[in-house]
Design a protein around this motif. Sequence first.
Motif, mmCIF file in Angstrom:
data_model
loop_
_atom_site.group_PDB
_atom_site.id
_atom_site.type_symbol
_atom_site.label_atom_id
_atom_site.label_comp_id
_atom_site.label_asym_id
_atom_site.label_seq_id
_atom_site.Cartn_x
_atom_site.Cartn_y
_atom_site.Cartn_z
ATOM 1 N N ASP A 1 35.848 74.950 43.306
ATOM 2 C CA ASP A 1 34.897 75.697 42.478
ATOM 3 C C ASP A 1 35.291 75.744 41.011
ATOM 4 O O ASP A 1 34.562 76.303 40.182
ATOM 5 N N ALA A 2 36.444 75.178 40.666
ATOM 6 C CA ALA A 2 36.927 75.217 39.287
ATOM 7 C C ALA A 2 36.152 74.249 38.397
ATOM 8 O O ALA A 2 35.755 73.169 38.835
ATOM 9 N N GLN A 3 35.966 74.658 37.153
ATOM 10 C CA GLN A 3 35.389 73.787 36.139
ATOM 11 C C GLN A 3 36.527 72.949 35.570
ATOM 12 O O GLN A 3 37.555 73.491 35.160
ATOM 13 N N VAL A 4 36.355 71.625 35.555
ATOM 14 C CA VAL A 4 37.432 70.734 35.107
ATOM 15 C C VAL A 4 36.935 69.828 33.983
ATOM 16 O O VAL A 4 35.877 69.213 34.101
ATOM 17 N N VAL A 5 37.718 69.754 32.909
ATOM 18 C CA VAL A 5 37.395 68.890 31.777
ATOM 19 C C VAL A 5 38.622 68.041 31.463
ATOM 20 O O VAL A 5 39.745 68.554 31.418
ATOM 21 N N GLY A 6 38.412 66.740 31.276
ATOM 22 C CA GLY A 6 39.525 65.844 30.987
ATOM 23 C C GLY A 6 39.267 64.974 29.775
ATOM 24 O O GLY A 6 38.122 64.801 29.355
ATOM 25 N N ILE A 7 40.356 64.423 29.223
ATOM 26 C CA ILE A 7 40.230 63.560 28.048
ATOM 27 C C ILE A 7 41.286 62.467 28.105
ATOM 28 O O ILE A 7 42.410 62.697 28.568
ATOM 29 N N ASP A 8 40.900 61.264 27.646
ATOM 30 C CA ASP A 8 41.853 60.158 27.579
ATOM 31 C C ASP A 8 41.290 59.064 26.699
ATOM 32 O O ASP A 8 40.062 58.879 26.633
ATOM 33 N N LEU A 9 42.175 58.343 26.035
ATOM 34 C CA LEU A 9 41.759 57.177 25.264
ATOM 35 C C LEU A 9 41.250 56.072 26.179
ATOM 36 O O LEU A 9 40.358 55.305 25.817
ATOM 37 N N LEU A 10 41.820 55.995 27.378
ATOM 38 C CA LEU A 10 41.440 54.964 28.334
ATOM 39 C C LEU A 10 40.177 55.358 29.090
ATOM 40 O O LEU A 10 39.950 56.544 29.356
ATOM 41 N N PRO A 11 39.353 54.394 29.462
ATOM 42 C CA PRO A 11 38.166 54.711 30.264
ATOM 43 C C PRO A 11 38.579 55.228 31.638
ATOM 44 O O PRO A 11 39.554 54.755 32.222
ATOM 45 N N GLU B 1 36.880 56.339 35.429
ATOM 46 C CA GLU B 1 35.698 56.385 36.283
ATOM 47 C C GLU B 1 35.314 57.828 36.562
ATOM 48 O O GLU B 1 36.172 58.705 36.673
ATOM 49 N N ALA B 2 34.011 58.056 36.695
ATOM 50 C CA ALA B 2 33.498 59.411 36.903
ATOM 51 C C ALA B 2 34.113 60.047 38.143
ATOM 52 O O ALA B 2 34.369 59.386 39.148
ATOM 53 N N ILE B 3 34.347 61.352 38.041
ATOM 54 C CA ILE B 3 34.833 62.155 39.164
ATOM 55 C C ILE B 3 33.848 63.295 39.351
ATOM 56 O O ILE B 3 33.530 64.006 38.390
ATOM 57 N N ASP B 4 33.370 63.482 40.539
ATOM 58 C CA ASP B 4 32.394 64.524 40.806
ATOM 59 C C ASP B 4 32.931 65.888 40.372
ATOM 60 O O ASP B 4 34.027 66.284 40.754
ATOM 61 N N GLY B 5 32.157 66.588 39.543
ATOM 62 C CA GLY B 5 32.542 67.923 39.111
ATOM 63 C C GLY B 5 33.490 67.957 37.928
ATOM 64 O O GLY B 5 33.968 69.032 37.554
ATOM 65 N N VAL B 6 33.771 66.797 37.318
ATOM 66 C CA VAL B 6 34.698 66.730 36.184
ATOM 67 C C VAL B 6 33.989 66.144 34.968
ATOM 68 O O VAL B 6 33.355 65.093 35.053
ATOM 69 N N THR B 7 34.084 66.828 33.832
ATOM 70 C CA THR B 7 33.554 66.310 32.572
ATOM 71 C C THR B 7 34.667 65.531 31.876
ATOM 72 O O THR B 7 35.762 66.063 31.677
ATOM 73 N N ILE B 8 34.387 64.280 31.521
ATOM 74 C CA ILE B 8 35.424 63.414 30.959
ATOM 75 C C ILE B 8 35.024 62.923 29.568
ATOM 76 O O ILE B 8 33.914 62.425 29.368
ATOM 77 N N PHE B 9 35.954 63.078 28.622
ATOM 78 C CA PHE B 9 35.749 62.566 27.270
ATOM 79 C C PHE B 9 36.667 61.363 27.058
ATOM 80 O O PHE B 9 37.881 61.473 27.266
ATOM 81 N N GLU B 10 36.087 60.245 26.639
ATOM 82 C CA GLU B 10 36.885 59.062 26.311
ATOM 83 C C GLU B 10 37.139 59.075 24.815
ATOM 84 O O GLU B 10 36.363 58.540 24.018
ATOM 85 N N MET B 11 38.210 59.727 24.421
ATOM 86 C CA MET B 11 38.556 59.842 23.006
ATOM 87 C C MET B 11 40.022 60.255 22.868
ATOM 88 O O MET B 11 40.668 60.645 23.845
ATOM 89 N N ASP C 1 42.428 63.471 17.895
ATOM 90 C CA ASP C 1 41.242 63.551 17.048
ATOM 91 C C ASP C 1 40.951 65.030 16.780
ATOM 92 O O ASP C 1 40.955 65.851 17.698
ATOM 93 N N ASP C 2 40.682 65.373 15.534
ATOM 94 C CA ASP C 2 40.442 66.767 15.166
ATOM 95 C C ASP C 2 39.290 67.402 15.935
ATOM 96 O O ASP C 2 39.237 68.629 16.104
ATOM 97 N N ARG C 3 38.361 66.577 16.407
ATOM 98 C CA ARG C 3 37.194 67.104 17.122
ATOM 99 C C ARG C 3 37.467 67.382 18.596
ATOM 100 O O ARG C 3 36.692 68.081 19.260
#
Length: 221
Positions: free
Chosen positions: A87-97, A99-109, A113-115
């Motif tokens: 039930d946890a909200q999960v957010v991830g980030i990486d320079l590398l691509p 693959e989508a994971i159900d229930g996880v928001t992923i940023f490729e950056m 980066d200041d943003r």
Amino acid sequence: MSRSGRNPDRRVKTAKKRSGSSTRWLQRQLNDPYVKQAKADGYRSRAAYKLLELDEKFGLLRGVKRVVDLGIAPGGWSQVVRAKAPDAQVVGIDLLPTEAIDGVTIFEMDFMDDRAPTRLEEALGGAPDLVLSDMAANTVGHKQTDHLRTMALVEAGAWFAVDTLAKGGAFVAKVLAGGTDAELLKLLKQHFRSVKHAKPPASRKGSSEWYVVAQGFKGRN
């Protein structure tokens, strides 16, 4: 087949275009029980077991509602979070691509980066209970430089945790041999009630990696 009837360690023939180090890496992968188990369990990498073992020791995922995964690729840690805290909200980030994971928001950056911090916070929709960092800088072959580059990422992750965590939250990060640098250790001890180092069994014995586990975030003044 050996006399005992069991297959000996698998050997990899050195291809003409494959370096000796690549051959050794491939052989280690083929003979690694964690790699085999990851495939059987559906995890994207053996690193998933590092988080599972850290969670078993420190109870990191118990009751978490929001989690940030810094250096998410290929996604093994977030898979564990989703399995242990569905039930946890999960957010991830990486320079590398990744693959989508159900229930996880992923940023490729780039996390540097200041943003990036603002995007992670907005996507999470609230203060995280846990910030995970498996980030490591690309190596250049110079030990001291590689250490400094990776520790700079760890420090950036720690400051992000201090700036965003909910009171009582935790920060976990991969560090290199020698543990956490003095200034970073001072920062963590200032803001967390407990700061410990651990090397989970899934971390290869010959690896220089350790993990710093900071728990009980004291909150911001």
